[in-house]
Scaffold this motif. Sequence first.
Motif, PDB file in Angstrom:
ATOM      1  N   ILE A  27      47.593  35.239  43.204  1.00  0.00           N
ATOM      2  CA  ILE A  27      47.078  33.985  43.769  1.00  0.00           C
ATOM      3  C   ILE A  27      46.560  34.229  45.183  1.00  0.00           C
ATOM      4  CG2 ILE A  27      47.716  31.689  44.619  1.00  0.00           C
ATOM      5  CD1 ILE A  27      49.746  31.582  42.268  1.00  0.00           C
ATOM      6  N   GLU A  28      47.347  34.939  45.990  1.00  0.00           N
ATOM      7  CA  GLU A  28      46.934  35.229  47.371  1.00  0.00           C
ATOM      8  C   GLU A  28      45.641  36.027  47.396  1.00  0.00           C
ATOM      9  OE1 GLU A  28      50.408  37.033  49.102  1.00  0.00           O
ATOM     10  OE2 GLU A  28      51.356  35.079  49.466  1.00  0.00           O
ATOM     11  N   LEU A  29      45.493  36.961  46.472  1.00  0.00           N
ATOM     12  CA  LEU A  29      44.264  37.750  46.401  1.00  0.00           C
ATOM     13  C   LEU A  29      43.079  36.867  46.023  1.00  0.00           C
ATOM     14  CD1 LEU A  29      42.907  40.474  46.638  1.00  0.00           C
ATOM     15  CD2 LEU A  29      43.623  40.964  44.298  1.00  0.00           C
ATOM     16  N   ARG A  30      43.281  35.991  45.037  1.00  0.00           N
ATOM     17  CA  ARG A  30      42.208  35.063  44.648  1.00  0.00           C
ATOM     18  C   ARG A  30      41.801  34.205  45.840  1.00  0.00           C
ATOM     19  NH1 ARG A  30      42.132  29.849  43.796  1.00  0.00           N
ATOM     20  NH2 ARG A  30      44.345  29.553  43.370  1.00  0.00           N
ATOM     21  N   GLU A  31      42.780  33.655  46.529  1.00  0.00           N
ATOM     22  CA  GLU A  31      42.494  32.794  47.668  1.00  0.00           C
ATOM     23  C   GLU A  31      41.830  33.556  48.818  1.00  0.00           C
ATOM     24  OE1 GLU A  31      46.354  31.046  48.353  1.00  0.00           O
ATOM     25  OE2 GLU A  31      45.943  29.407  46.934  1.00  0.00           O
ATOM     26  N   SER A  32      42.232  34.816  49.028  1.00  0.00           N
ATOM     27  CA  SER A  32      41.620  35.618  50.101  1.00  0.00           C
ATOM     28  C   SER A  32      40.143  35.886  49.829  1.00  0.00           C
ATOM     29  CB  SER A  32      42.375  36.934  50.296  1.00  0.00           C
ATOM     30  OG  SER A  32      42.073  37.853  49.252  1.00  0.00           O
ATOM     31  N   LYS A  33      39.759  35.871  48.549  1.00  0.00           N
ATOM     32  CA  LYS A  33      38.351  36.038  48.170  1.00  0.00           C
ATOM     33  C   LYS A  33      37.596  34.719  48.247  1.00  0.00           C
ATOM     34  CE  LYS A  33      39.027  39.982  45.068  1.00  0.00           C
ATOM     35  NZ  LYS A  33      38.000  40.902  45.566  1.00  0.00           N
ATOM     36  N   GLY A  34      38.326  33.624  48.467  1.00  0.00           N
ATOM     37  CA  GLY A  34      37.703  32.313  48.529  1.00  0.00           C
ATOM     38  C   GLY A  34      37.321  31.765  47.159  1.00  0.00           C
ATOM     39  N   TRP A  35      37.941  32.303  46.127  1.00  0.00           N
ATOM     40  CA  TRP A  35      37.630  31.879  44.763  1.00  0.00           C
ATOM     41  C   TRP A  35      38.507  30.709  44.340  1.00  0.00           C
ATOM     42  CZ3 TRP A  35      37.676  37.081  41.597  1.00  0.00           C
ATOM     43  CH2 TRP A  35      36.649  37.913  42.065  1.00  0.00           C
ATOM     44  N   THR A  36      37.917  29.810  43.591  1.00  0.00           N
ATOM     45  CA  THR A  36      38.681  28.756  42.938  1.00  0.00           C
ATOM     46  C   THR A  36      39.263  29.319  41.650  1.00  0.00           C
ATOM     47  OG1 THR A  36      36.774  28.009  41.669  1.00  0.00           O
ATOM     48  CG2 THR A  36      37.118  26.975  43.844  1.00  0.00           C
ATOM     49  N   GLN A  37      40.148  28.552  41.046  1.00  0.00           N
ATOM     50  CA  GLN A  37      40.648  28.951  39.734  1.00  0.00           C
ATOM     51  C   GLN A  37      39.497  29.036  38.737  1.00  0.00           C
ATOM     52  OE1 GLN A  37      43.681  26.118  38.664  1.00  0.00           O
ATOM     53  NE2 GLN A  37      45.275  27.210  39.789  1.00  0.00           N
ATOM     54  N   ALA A  38      38.548  28.128  38.863  1.00  0.00           N
ATOM     55  CA  ALA A  38      37.397  28.123  37.948  1.00  0.00           C
ATOM     56  C   ALA A  38      36.569  29.399  38.109  1.00  0.00           C
ATOM     57  CB  ALA A  38      36.533  26.886  38.178  1.00  0.00           C
ATOM     58  N   GLU A  39      36.399  29.855  39.349  1.00  0.00           N
ATOM     59  CA  GLU A  39      35.631  31.083  39.588  1.00  0.00           C
ATOM     60  C   GLU A  39      36.358  32.293  39.006  1.00  0.00           C
ATOM     61  OE1 GLU A  39      32.684  33.763  40.845  1.00  0.00           O
ATOM     62  OE2 GLU A  39      32.664  31.612  40.459  1.00  0.00           O
ATOM     63  N   LEU A  40      37.651  32.375  39.219  1.00  0.00           N
ATOM     64  CA  LEU A  40      38.414  33.480  38.646  1.00  0.00           C
ATOM     65  C   LEU A  40      38.341  33.438  37.126  1.00  0.00           C
ATOM     66  CD1 LEU A  40      40.293  35.908  38.726  1.00  0.00           C
ATOM     67  CD2 LEU A  40      42.213  34.309  39.047  1.00  0.00           C
ATOM     68  N   ALA A  41      38.470  32.253  36.565  1.00  0.00           N
ATOM     69  CA  ALA A  41      38.391  32.112  35.113  1.00  0.00           C
ATOM     70  C   ALA A  41      37.047  32.604  34.592  1.00  0.00           C
ATOM     71  CB  ALA A  41      38.611  30.650  34.715  1.00  0.00           C
ATOM     72  N   ARG A  42      35.972  32.226  35.259  1.00  0.00           N
ATOM     73  CA  ARG A  42      34.636  32.661  34.845  1.00  0.00           C
ATOM     74  C   ARG A  42      34.540  34.180  34.867  1.00  0.00           C
ATOM     75  NH1 ARG A  42      30.137  34.465  36.808  1.00  0.00           N
ATOM     76  NH2 ARG A  42      30.753  34.379  38.988  1.00  0.00           N
ATOM     77  N   ILE A  51      44.067  29.868  33.748  1.00  0.00           N
ATOM     78  CA  ILE A  51      44.394  30.363  35.096  1.00  0.00           C
ATOM     79  C   ILE A  51      45.426  29.445  35.740  1.00  0.00           C
ATOM     80  CG2 ILE A  51      43.485  30.844  37.417  1.00  0.00           C
ATOM     81  CD1 ILE A  51      42.645  32.918  35.279  1.00  0.00           C
ATOM     82  N   ALA A  52      45.270  28.137  35.568  1.00  0.00           N
ATOM     83  CA  ALA A  52      46.231  27.185  36.132  1.00  0.00           C
ATOM     84  C   ALA A  52      47.620  27.412  35.551  1.00  0.00           C
ATOM     85  CB  ALA A  52      45.766  25.754  35.883  1.00  0.00           C
ATOM     86  N   ARG A  53      47.708  27.631  34.244  1.00  0.00           N
ATOM     87  CA  ARG A  53      49.006  27.917  33.617  1.00  0.00           C
ATOM     88  C   ARG A  53      49.584  29.224  34.144  1.00  0.00           C
ATOM     89  NH1 ARG A  53      46.314  26.177  29.167  1.00  0.00           N
ATOM     90  NH2 ARG A  53      46.037  28.291  28.368  1.00  0.00           N
ATOM     91  N   PHE A  54      48.729  30.241  34.260  1.00  0.00           N
ATOM     92  CA  PHE A  54      49.145  31.543  34.780  1.00  0.00           C
ATOM     93  C   PHE A  54      49.729  31.383  36.186  1.00  0.00           C
ATOM     94  CE2 PHE A  54      48.097  35.323  37.285  1.00  0.00           C
ATOM     95  CZ  PHE A  54      48.680  36.323  36.534  1.00  0.00           C
ATOM     96  N   GLU A  55      49.024  30.626  37.033  1.00  0.00           N
ATOM     97  CA  GLU A  55      49.438  30.482  38.424  1.00  0.00           C
ATOM     98  C   GLU A  55      50.635  29.551  38.595  1.00  0.00           C
ATOM     99  OE1 GLU A  55      46.145  29.600  40.990  1.00  0.00           O
ATOM    100  OE2 GLU A  55      45.214  31.556  40.645  1.00  0.00           O
ATOM    101  N   SER A  56      50.835  28.633  37.678  1.00  0.00           N
ATOM    102  CA  SER A  56      51.955  27.693  37.821  1.00  0.00           C
ATOM    103  C   SER A  56      53.267  28.310  37.361  1.00  0.00           C
ATOM    104  CB  SER A  56      51.688  26.422  37.030  1.00  0.00           C
ATOM    105  OG  SER A  56      51.756  26.682  35.637  1.00  0.00           O
TER     106      SER A  56
END
Length: 95
Positions: A27-42, A51-56
């Motif tokens: 999660i921290e890595l995703r956020e450091s890239k400025g990506w939303t969950q939707a961007e990571l999912a794409r 992604i939301a289930r994974f992160e929760s």
Amino acid sequence: MVSEMSYDSIQEIEIIRKRAAMVVALIELRESKGWTQAELARRAGMKQSAIARFESDTTAPRIDTIIRVAMALGVDLTLMPSDPSRNEQAAAAMV
């Protein structure tokens, strides 16, 4: 009275702790890239809800999901030897 925990219980707690630490790091890595969950999912070829289930951490992620997310984030998963002192501390706590 403090109840004694079985080795299996201690091991299960350690598994949960390690899984949570891994998810937090991703999660921290995703956020450091400025990506939303939707961007990571794409980028991972997944749905945003996955992604939301994974992160929760409501479900234990499958290994292929972990690998897919890590690859999308541009990181490798590495296996390392366990810290033997941690195993000794867990065993001592059971006595």
